[in-house]
Design a protein around this motif. Structure first.
Motif, PDB file in Angstrom:
ATOM      1  N   GLU A 291       0.825  -1.205   0.000  1.00  0.00           N
ATOM      2  CA  GLU A 291       0.000   0.000   0.000  1.00  0.00           C
ATOM      3  C   GLU A 291       0.862   1.258   0.000  1.00  0.00           C
ATOM      4  O   GLU A 291       0.562   2.238  -0.708  1.00  0.00           O
ATOM      5  N   GLU A 292       1.940   1.243   0.768  1.00  0.00           N
ATOM      6  CA  GLU A 292       2.840   2.403   0.801  1.00  0.00           C
ATOM      7  C   GLU A 292       3.531   2.596  -0.545  1.00  0.00           C
ATOM      8  O   GLU A 292       3.671   3.731  -1.029  1.00  0.00           O
ATOM      9  N   GLU A 294       2.375   1.636  -3.477  1.00  0.00           N
ATOM     10  CA  GLU A 294       1.384   2.101  -4.449  1.00  0.00           C
ATOM     11  C   GLU A 294       1.148   3.604  -4.325  1.00  0.00           C
ATOM     12  O   GLU A 294       1.001   4.303  -5.336  1.00  0.00           O
ATOM     13  N   ALA A 295       1.126   4.097  -3.097  1.00  0.00           N
ATOM     14  CA  ALA A 295       0.938   5.535  -2.889  1.00  0.00           C
ATOM     15  C   ALA A 295       2.111   6.315  -3.481  1.00  0.00           C
ATOM     16  O   ALA A 295       1.919   7.383  -4.081  1.00  0.00           O
ATOM     17  N   GLU A 296       3.316   5.790  -3.331  1.00  0.00           N
ATOM     18  CA  GLU A 296       4.486   6.457  -3.891  1.00  0.00           C
ATOM     19  C   GLU A 296       4.480   6.406  -5.412  1.00  0.00           C
ATOM     20  O   GLU A 296       4.889   7.360  -6.083  1.00  0.00           O
ATOM     21  N   ALA A 299       2.033   9.043  -6.570  1.00  0.00           N
ATOM     22  CA  ALA A 299       2.613  10.382  -6.436  1.00  0.00           C
ATOM     23  C   ALA A 299       3.630  10.646  -7.533  1.00  0.00           C
ATOM     24  O   ALA A 299       3.721  11.761  -8.071  1.00  0.00           O
TER      25      ALA A 299
END
Length: 718
Positions: A291-292, A294-296, A299
């Motif tokens: 999840e982390e 994917e967020a990066e 961005a």
């Protein structure tokens, strides 16, 4: 001892000899006319024994894809050999004779076996045929042009002789022709023949085929390795006292790759590994969750990145046309071949011998030769069958070979050391198809035509940092990240494609069809969305964009025709299409799915059309396309690799679930008759499968699937 990654210079130098003989190999006068044990060896690919047995030396190893049959067919065709009596033998590791002419080294992969060997093996067979005919001509005092050969028997009128009878008649000074005469396609007897019996089937059926897992040299020591549970982790401290108490465990050694446990058998080694007490240093390790990450990735797509293609007019068209947007998420994927990684290494008397289903022999010779200090010239490989690969056995680090070599050196033994990976080892700590986020923006004009396309792709580069970087990565763009997108054959008026090169210690590697495995999905689902926005039929919409690509258009029309595109379906059913070129081959697929009262989806049928040039073995082609579809549907439906605090969550088939037999749809494969040179077939069947199914699910349910696997997008399968 350090990890080995060859430089591009050493990589090319190690295989430089390959370029010297791209046709039939050695051709020095008399050098090969007198073979071993009285056999005739006219070139490195053919051996004819005095008893008449023809053996074809296979330079591309067999991992289930049919190379032993394909390459043997080419030689047998040109020799007019007896197919039933013909034998096969794997080539030794020797790039000077057996290089992949497209790689410049000895190796199998990228769907290149037939593409680079078609003329080479035909010429090898034709050269052998010419030498036998010349010997018969001299023996019988007749013109060679009057001699015929059929199923290994040479004839002139009432006189005949088997190949074996003529072997001893070939003069020691005879040499094979440099440009042997090849058959015309109209005269082919084996090439293109359907249902030609595969050469590897009997041995695999009766159990006599030897895979790496079967290799057990006398005196072998068995080993497994404890690796860091997070990528990039290293050993901080080790207590092996409990492991050494396990019956059968003989030693524990630390190497740069991890901690090796040695035992009398693999089970004892595994039990010993479980008893180890290791503290790991994760200071340089991956610690993020999926999840982390994917967020990066998301961005990163909001910013700029290296550009692969930048046509004029994209921004203007996106502003004025009907906007269509999609964002696709693709997970890390393990290769998970049925036979896990394993090999045997023996370091003795300044030489190293390896038993393995070796996919990149040249790289392995260089890597193991460097780690052991004996050099590639003193590193030999005995190639056996492999139970699948899908790219896993072809990594540029030769990881499991190097691990086994390090294990042998650390123990200080000249006995064979067999290192075995468990399924959990490979799923949790192997190499992966990169995780990818692909954002697409399209514009459909007032005329209902696709006006512009923008793709932004975030992924870790596969080729950066490898010996192939200079050939594949240009201006910050790894071509494999955007292949199938930036070089699409769709006539899109304006297109922009850019990448974001993400960083992670998670090791990535080519996976069956490489970048096409995700780019094909994004392209074909998005293309369906564009057709929907244009109010157009999905097949007709594609046909107009492919007017300038006759071979791709041809398979699209053929698949649509054979599938009955436009015909009515039962209520609750849907039909979808996808078309994608890869590895110089062209594949289109039409999928049909049904839904039940609870909305569950069942895959009913996939109709595939393929154009891969001359169809040397149609049955093998069909099997490859069927297998690629099955493998592609496995990842599309349920498979994913996820991380929790840097550690892989999945471990084996129960949670990295492959396609079940009840999932497999009925498959029809239609092969386009072609006179073009053969191209790849091991991988091209995969990219269209998932998007064809996704488009069929949309047709049945109205739901677009932007995230794979499909179960993560809310699809429930019956």
């Amino acid at each position: 001892m350090n990890d080995f990654t060859p430089s591009r210079r050493s990589f090319l130098a190690g295989s430089a000899a390959a370029g010297a003989s791209l046709v039939i190999g050695l051709n020095a006068k008399g050098a090969l006319a007198a073979g071993h044990d009285g056999a005739l060896v006219p070139n490195p690919f053919v051996k004819i024994a005095p008893d008449g047995t023809v053996t074809v030396i296979i330079k591309h190893f067999e991992m289930g894809q049919g190379t032993t049959t394909g390459l043997a067919t080419l030689v047998a065709e040109e020799m007019d050999a007896d197919w039933d009596a013909l034998q096969i033998e794997f080539a030794p590791a020797d790039a000077s004779k057996y290089a992949n002419t497209l790689f410049g080294m000895q190796g199998t992969g990228g769907s290149t076996a037939m593409a680079n060997s078609y003329m080479q093996y035909r010429q090898a067979g034709a050269a052998a045929r010419a030498m036998l005919m010349e010997a018969a001509s001299l023996e019988w005092a007749v013109r060679a042009s009057e001699i015929t050969i059929d199923k290994g028997v040479v004839r002139h009128g009432d006189v005949s002789a088997g190949f074996g009878e003529l072997v001893g008649k070939v003069k020691e000074t005879a040499e094979p022709p440099s440009e042997p005469i090849l058959k015309e396609p109209k005269d082919f007897k084996l090439i293109g023949q359907d249902l030609l019996p595969r050469k590897d089937t009997p041995a695999k059926t009766d159990g006599t085929a030897i895979f790496a897992m079967d290799v057990a040299p006398e005196g072998a020591i068995y080993a497994v390795m404890a690796r860091a549970p997070r990528f990039g982790g290293t050993v901080a401290s080790l207590d092996d006292s409990a492991a050494l108490e396990v019956p059968g465990v003989s030693a524990v050694k630390e190497t740069p790759k991890g901690v090796v446990v040695y035992a009398t058998d693999t089970w004892a080694a595994m039990q010993g590994r479980d008893a180890l007490s290791i503290e790991w240093d994760f200071s340089n390790a991956e610690g993020r969750s999926t999840e982390e990450m994917e967020a990066e990735y998301a961005a990163a797509l909001d910013g700029d990145g290296p550009v692969a293609r930048d046509d004029a007019g994209v921004a203007e068209a996106l502003e004025t046309g009907t906007a269509v947007e999609a964002e696709f998420d693709f997970p890390f994927l393990a290769h998970a071949p049925m036979e896990t990684m394993n090999c045997v290494v023996q370091a003795k008397d300044g030489k190293v011998h390896i038993w393995d289903g070796s996919q990149f022999p040249t790289v392995t010779q260089m890597a193991v030769g460097a780690v052991t200090g004996v050099g590639p010239e003193n590193t030999s490989i005995e190639t056996v069958y492999a139970g699948g690969s899908f790219g896993r056995r072809a990594n540029m680090d030769s990881d499991y070979h190097v691990e086994a070599a390090m294990a042998a050196i650390a123990l200080g033994t000249d006995q064979p050391v067999k290192l075995v990976w468990t399924r959990e080892d490979d799923v949790r700590g192997g190499y992966y198809r990169p995780m990818v986020k692909h954002r697409v923006k399209m514009a459909v004009g007032a005329d209902g035509k696709l006006a512009a396309w923008q793709s932004d792709v975030a992924s870790k580069s596969i080729f950066t940092g490898t010996p192939m970087e200079e050939m594949i990565v240009h201006d910050g763009v790894d071509h494999s990240t955007v292949e199938g997108v930036s070089d699409t054959q769709y006539a899109i008026p304006a297109m922009k494609v850019s990448v974001r090169n993400m960083e992670t210690p998670v090791p990535v590697l080519w996976w069956r069809s490489v970048g096409h495995s995700h780019s094909g999905y994004a392209m074909e689902v998005a293309m369906d969305m564009a057709a929907e926005a244009a109010g157009a039929d999905p097949v007709a919409f594609r046909e107009e964009l492919l007017a300038g690509s006759p071979r791709l258009l041809g398979v699209l029309k053929l698949a649509a025709e054979k599938a009955g595109w436009g015909n009515d379906l039962p209520d609750g059913w849907g039909r979808g299409v996808a078309v994608h070129p890869s590895f110089n081959s062209y594949v289109a697929q039409v999928a049909e799915v049904s839904t039940d009262a609870d909305g569950r989806v069942k895959l009913e049928r996939i109709v595939a059309a393929v154009d891969c040039g001359v169809a040397v073995n149609p049955d093998v082609i069909r099997a490859q396309v069927e297998g690629a579809i099955g493998y592609g549907l496995s990842h599309a439906m349920r498979q994913k690799i996820t991380l929790d605090s840097g550690e892989v969550v999945q471990s084996n088939f129960p949670d990295y679930e492959p396609l079940r037999i009840n999932d497999m749809p009925k498959i029809e494969v239609h092969i386009v008759a072609s006179a073009e040179a053969p191209t790849g077939i091991g991988e091209p069947g995969l990219p269209p499968a998932a998007p064809a199914v996704a488009n069929a699910i949309f047709a049945a349910t109205g739901k677009r699937i932007m995230r794979l696997p499909m179960v993560d997008a809310g699809v429930e399968f019956a």
